[in-house]
Design an enzyme around this catalytic site. Structure first.
Site, PDB file in Angstrom:
ATOM      1  N   HIS A  95       8.393  -1.538   9.671  1.00 43.24           N
ATOM      2  CA  HIS A  95       8.782  -2.435   8.568  1.00 43.24           C
ATOM      3  C   HIS A  95       7.918  -2.095   7.331  1.00 43.24           C
ATOM      4  CE1 HIS A  95       5.195  -5.346   9.321  1.00 43.24           C
ATOM      5  NE2 HIS A  95       4.849  -4.091   9.323  1.00 43.24           N
ATOM      6  N   ARG A  96       8.002  -2.911   6.276  1.00 41.43           N
ATOM      7  CA  ARG A  96       7.048  -2.859   5.166  1.00 41.43           C
ATOM      8  C   ARG A  96       6.378  -4.232   5.079  1.00 41.43           C
ATOM      9  NH1 ARG A  96       7.202   2.056   2.218  1.00 41.43           N
ATOM     10  NH2 ARG A  96       5.118   1.293   1.752  1.00 41.43           N
ATOM     11  N   GLU A 150       1.501  -9.838   6.601  1.00 39.03           N
ATOM     12  CA  GLU A 150       2.295  -9.460   7.781  1.00 39.03           C
ATOM     13  C   GLU A 150       2.119 -10.456   8.922  1.00 39.03           C
ATOM     14  OE1 GLU A 150       1.833  -5.353   8.783  1.00 39.03           O
ATOM     15  OE2 GLU A 150       2.635  -4.710   6.861  1.00 39.03           O
ATOM     16  N   ASP A 152       1.078   7.987   7.914  1.00 40.06           N
ATOM     17  CA  ASP A 152       1.989   7.121   7.146  1.00 40.06           C
ATOM     18  C   ASP A 152       1.984   7.612   5.705  1.00 40.06           C
ATOM     19  OD1 ASP A 152       3.344   5.137   5.777  1.00 40.06           O
ATOM     20  OD2 ASP A 152       1.827   3.602   6.069  1.00 40.06           O
ATOM     21  N   HIS A 188      -3.311  -6.226   2.253  1.00 39.50           N
ATOM     22  CA  HIS A 188      -2.480  -7.300   2.825  1.00 39.50           C
ATOM     23  C   HIS A 188      -3.283  -8.563   3.106  1.00 39.50           C
ATOM     24  CE1 HIS A 188       0.270  -3.969   4.687  1.00 39.50           C
ATOM     25  NE2 HIS A 188       0.357  -4.032   3.369  1.00 39.50           N
ATOM     26  N   LYS A 226       6.370  -1.164  14.508  1.00 42.30           N
ATOM     27  CA  LYS A 226       5.341  -1.891  13.773  1.00 42.30           C
ATOM     28  C   LYS A 226       6.072  -2.955  12.957  1.00 42.30           C
ATOM     29  CE  LYS A 226       2.648  -0.190  10.404  1.00 42.30           C
ATOM     30  NZ  LYS A 226       1.475   0.304   9.659  1.00 42.30           N
ATOM     31  N   LYS A 237       9.401   5.018   7.884  1.00 39.25           N
ATOM     32  CA  LYS A 237       9.813   3.904   7.018  1.00 39.25           C
ATOM     33  C   LYS A 237      10.991   4.414   6.189  1.00 39.25           C
ATOM     34  CE  LYS A 237       5.189   1.903   6.203  1.00 39.25           C
ATOM     35  NZ  LYS A 237       3.986   2.072   5.339  1.00 39.25           N
ATOM     36  N   SER A 271       0.871  -1.184   0.000  1.00 41.10           N
ATOM     37  CA  SER A 271       0.000   0.000   0.000  1.00 41.10           C
ATOM     38  C   SER A 271       0.904   1.228   0.000  1.00 41.10           C
ATOM     39  CB  SER A 271      -0.914  -0.014   1.220  1.00 41.10           C
ATOM     40  OG  SER A 271      -0.181   0.041   2.425  1.00 41.10           O
ATOM     41  N   ASP A 289      -4.416   0.442  11.502  1.00 42.36           N
ATOM     42  CA  ASP A 289      -3.939   1.170  10.316  1.00 42.36           C
ATOM     43  C   ASP A 289      -5.022   0.981   9.271  1.00 42.36           C
ATOM     44  OD1 ASP A 289      -2.834   2.332   8.138  1.00 42.36           O
ATOM     45  OD2 ASP A 289      -1.090   1.011   7.983  1.00 42.36           O
ATOM     46  N   GLU A 321      -4.882  -3.068   8.875  1.00 39.41           N
ATOM     47  CA  GLU A 321      -4.194  -3.666  10.028  1.00 39.41           C
ATOM     48  C   GLU A 321      -5.015  -3.438  11.299  1.00 39.41           C
ATOM     49  OE1 GLU A 321      -0.197  -2.068  10.236  1.00 39.41           O
ATOM     50  OE2 GLU A 321       0.102  -2.334   8.089  1.00 39.41           O
ATOM     51  N   GLU A 379      -3.981   4.949  12.399  1.00 41.50           N
ATOM     52  CA  GLU A 379      -3.057   5.338  11.321  1.00 41.50           C
ATOM     53  C   GLU A 379      -3.830   5.512  10.019  1.00 41.50           C
ATOM     54  OE1 GLU A 379       0.435   2.847  11.022  1.00 41.50           O
ATOM     55  OE2 GLU A 379       0.556   3.146   8.862  1.00 41.50           O
TER      56      GLU A 379
HETATM   57  P1  PGA Z   1       2.965  -1.375   3.176  1.00 39.18           P
HETATM   58  O1  PGA Z   1       1.999  -1.329   4.439  1.00 39.18           O
HETATM   59  O2  PGA Z   1       4.302  -1.748   3.634  1.00 39.18           O
HETATM   60  O3  PGA Z   1       2.304  -2.402   2.304  1.00 39.18           O
HETATM   61  O4  PGA Z   1       2.914   0.004   2.574  1.00 39.18           O
HETATM   62  C1  PGA Z   1       2.391  -0.914   5.695  1.00 39.18           C
HETATM   63  C2  PGA Z   1       1.620   0.275   6.128  1.00 39.18           C
HETATM   64  O5  PGA Z   1       0.730   0.785   5.429  1.00 39.18           O
HETATM   65  O6  PGA Z   1       1.895   0.786   7.216  1.00 39.18           O
HETATM   66 ZN    ZN Z   2       0.237   2.404   6.992  1.00 39.07          ZN
END
Ligand code: PGA
Ligand code: ZN
Length: 423
Positions: A372-373, A212, A319, A162, A395, A344, A42, A249, A171, A292
């Site tokens: 993380h991703r 995840e 984010d 995800h 996270k 990130k 995402s 999230d 999430e 988030e």
């Molecule tokens: P992504 O998701 O690593 O797929 O972007 C993580 C997030 O949105 O926090």
């Molecule tokens: Zn996010």
């Protein structure tokens, strides 16, 4: 003075079987460090560029040989001979070599793999733990922090991009109270994760695992997932609202269309104001600790409204809104659009730029969450990084799947080291 004698990169796989870049930094002392970069699903529109080959003949266009070649042919000749402990000089060089706003020439994946490998090599050269070295690098930039093993945001249910098309929100987190030690937080998180899995199995909701490591169950609504959390936590020794809290999230861009938000909990799409009202109701029912990306990444007016409405009760995390980008973070601080930043490193591309963004958030008294991703390798750089900058939260997904567990286990190692050094 130690010197970088060789830099090279190659293609490896991430946890989604997608190619990514791994770089090696060799020093004239013979020491070497390896780092590989993660990848989002995402991905926000304002992130630095992840350079992919777009060659349909290899890995459905997702190869990273162009980024690898950029490391081997452009970056390596410019970096070899530099001192690995001069992180900001190395990062400045990387930024200059690229020369674009969003790292579109060399690719943020190429650049970050080298920046992180150099940081690890710098720690080796200084004979320091990586987290200590990160703390030292932060201090040079004016970011003075104490070591802190952060509280994990355990992502136990995976939806959105995800999951399996099962839920709209991306999430669903269980968040231990920040007063708990890391050992206590990890145990609470894992026990609740296990209980949740048993409950999903009993209900016959398929509990396949998402990107995840969280369960990706078939549920009617997003609120049902929160209800399941409440139910499951009741079956453990932990009290919701005292020992553990809930968070989300939402990653709202994934279901934002024509200025409206369409989620399965409501029969009709909601406009921004209605969606903010919905969050208020959700918070009344579940007392969310963190939220988030509740709104779309460019809905600045809405973000200001939601922070004003909920920001004193709920940590509002940017984010996709912020993309670890100093300009966007500055705007969000001035406009009071949120009160926490998700960090990130691959959204911006170098260790030094990431540290500078953290300093901005820190100075604004925001909460700092290192993330993380969804596509990860077993690299644990991010765990040391989080402790070194004294992050409030991390996270790392669910406490399941090797690439997530590697990070939790690294935090366990660091926690044990720090505890022993205080004795
Ligand atoms: P992504 O998701 O690593 O797929 O972007 C993580 C997030 O949105 O926090
Ligand atoms: Zn996010």
């Amino acid at each position: 003075m130690p010197k970088i004698s060789k830099i090279w990169a190659h293609e490896v796989l991430d946890s989604r079987a997608t190619p990514t870049v791994e770089a090696v930094c060799v020093l004239d002392t013979g020491q070497f460090a390896i780092s590989s970069v993660p990848s989002g699903a995402s991905t926000g529109a304002h992130e630095a560029l992840e350079l992919r080959d777009e060659d349909p003949a290899r890995y459905k266009g997702k190869g990273v040989l162009r980024a690898v070649n950029n490391v081997n042919n452009t970056i390596a000749p410019a970096i070899v001979g530099m001192d690995p402990t001069q992180q900001s000089a190395v990062d400045d060089k990387l930024i200059a070599l690229d020369g674009t706003e969003n790292k579109t020439k060399l690719g943020a994946n190429a650049i970050l793999s080298v920046s992180e490998a150099v940081a690890k090599a710098g720690a080796l050269a200084m004979k320091q733990n990586l987290y200590s070295w990160i703390q030292a690098l932060a201090k040079v930039l004016g970011l003075v922090t104490a070591y802190h093993v952060p509280t994990p945001l355990f992502n136990m249910i995976n939806g959105g991009l995800h999951g399996a098309g099962n839920l709209d929100f991306q999430e669903f987190w269980v968040v231990p109270a920040s007063s708990k030690s890391y050992v206590q937080s990890l145990q609470a998180g894992v026990e609740i994760y296990m209980t949740l899995g048993e409950n999903l199995k009993r209900r016959g909701a398929i509990h396949s695992i998402g990107d995840e490591g969280g369960y990706a169950p078939n549920l009617f609504t997003n609120a049902d997932a929160l209800e399941l959390f409440v139910e499951s936590i009741k079956q453990t020794p932990y009290a919701l609202g005292r020992d553990v809290f809930l968070g989300l999230d939402v990653a709202a861009d994934s279901f934002y269309k024509n200025n409206e938000y369409a989620i399965r909990d409501k029969s009709a799409p909601m406009d921004e104001l209605a969606f903010i009202e919905y969050y208020k109701e959700l918070n009344n029912s579940y007392h969310l600790a963190l939220l988030e990306d509740p709104l779309a990444q460019d809905a600045w007016e809405g973000w200001k409204k939601i922070r004003a409405a909920l920001g004193d009760q709920v940590i509002i995390v940017g984010d996709d809104l912020l993309a670890t980008n100093p300009k966007r973070v500055e705007k969000a601080i001035t406009e009071m659009a949120c009160n926490a930043v998700l960090i990130k490193p691959n959204q911006i591309g170098t260790v030094t730029e990431t540290l500078k963004v953290i300093k901005m958030g820190h100075d604004a008294k925001w909460k700092i969450i290192v993330s993380h991703r969804s596509g990860e390798t077993n690299d644990t750089f991010i765990a040391d990084f989080a402790v070194g900058i004294g992050a409030d939260y991390v996270k790392f997904g669910a406490p399941a799947r090797g690439e997530r567990v590697a990070k939790y286990n690294r935090l366990s190692d660091i926690d044990a080291q720090l505890t022993a050094s205080q004795k």
